[in-house]
Write a protein that holds these residues in place. Structure first.
Motif, PDB file in Angstrom:
ATOM      1  N   GLU A 131      -4.957  13.844   1.852  1.00 43.06           N
ATOM      2  CA  GLU A 131      -4.083  13.077   2.807  1.00 43.06           C
ATOM      3  C   GLU A 131      -3.106  12.654   2.147  1.00 43.06           C
ATOM      4  OE1 GLU A 131      -5.044  11.205   6.078  1.00 43.06           O
ATOM      5  OE2 GLU A 131      -5.278  11.740   6.872  1.00 43.06           O
ATOM      6  N   ASP A 176      -9.142   4.420   6.119  1.00 41.23           N
ATOM      7  CA  ASP A 176      -9.502   5.107   5.386  1.00 41.23           C
ATOM      8  C   ASP A 176     -11.061   5.474   4.769  1.00 41.23           C
ATOM      9  OD1 ASP A 176      -7.302   5.867   5.832  1.00 41.23           O
ATOM     10  OD2 ASP A 176      -6.641   5.672   2.943  1.00 41.23           O
ATOM     11  N   ARG A 178      -9.410  12.091   3.753  1.00 39.04           N
ATOM     12  CA  ARG A 178      -8.387  11.204   2.791  1.00 39.04           C
ATOM     13  C   ARG A 178      -7.658  11.419   1.086  1.00 39.04           C
ATOM     14  NH1 ARG A 178      -7.190   9.164   8.141  1.00 39.04           N
ATOM     15  NH2 ARG A 178      -8.653   8.290   8.709  1.00 39.04           N
TER      16      ARG A 178
END
Length: 141
Positions: free
Chosen positions: A30, A16, A27
């Motif tokens: 996400e 990440d 990230r």
């Protein structure tokens, strides 16, 4: 309306981080998606009579402080900011392992009919489940 909050925990993954040594901003998206998907699966889809799919209409993120490899496990708190006829607002708070607020985000989710490929009205049971998580503001302390 109840005072329930949904919290999802996840670890920062070694992949990440970017070349600057902090978690890349993409990230965060996400992380938010993973937490929101778990909220929808555990709370909304398990509601008797819920019809399923939701899609993201809008997502806004305020990055408040960087995350690093050792920032986790992260706690992502989800609450509901509004409930409409076909959509609902989601608030996210991303906290590091020490409880520091690292990001705040809002999303507009739309109930979606997979057969017609159009928005659909939220059913009463979905609205009732969402109402349990309604908060007017996130705790930012």
């Amino acid at each position: 309306m109840a005072d329930k909050r949904f919290e999802y925990r996840l670890q920062v993954r070694w992949s990440d981080s970017d070349r600057l040594g902090h978690v890349n901003n993409t990230r965060f998206v996400e992380y938010l998606q993973e937490a929101r998907a778990n909220f929808i699966t555990q709370c909304l889809l398990e509601a008797e009579g819920a019809r399923g799919a939701t899609v993201v209409r809008k997502l806004t993120i305020d990055f408040l402080r960087p995350l690093f490899d050792d920032s986790g496990p992260l706690a992502i708190e989800i609450s509901i900011s509004s409930i409409g006829r076909t959509s609902f607002g989601v608030r996210h708070a991303v906290r590091d392992t020490h409880g520091a607020l690292c990001a705040e985000a809002t999303a507009v989710m739309v109930a979606f009919d997979l057969d017609t490929q159009h928005a659909r009205p939220l059913i009463d049971r979905e609205k009732a489940v969402l109402a349990d998580y309604v908060h007017t503001a996130l705790d930012t302390e």
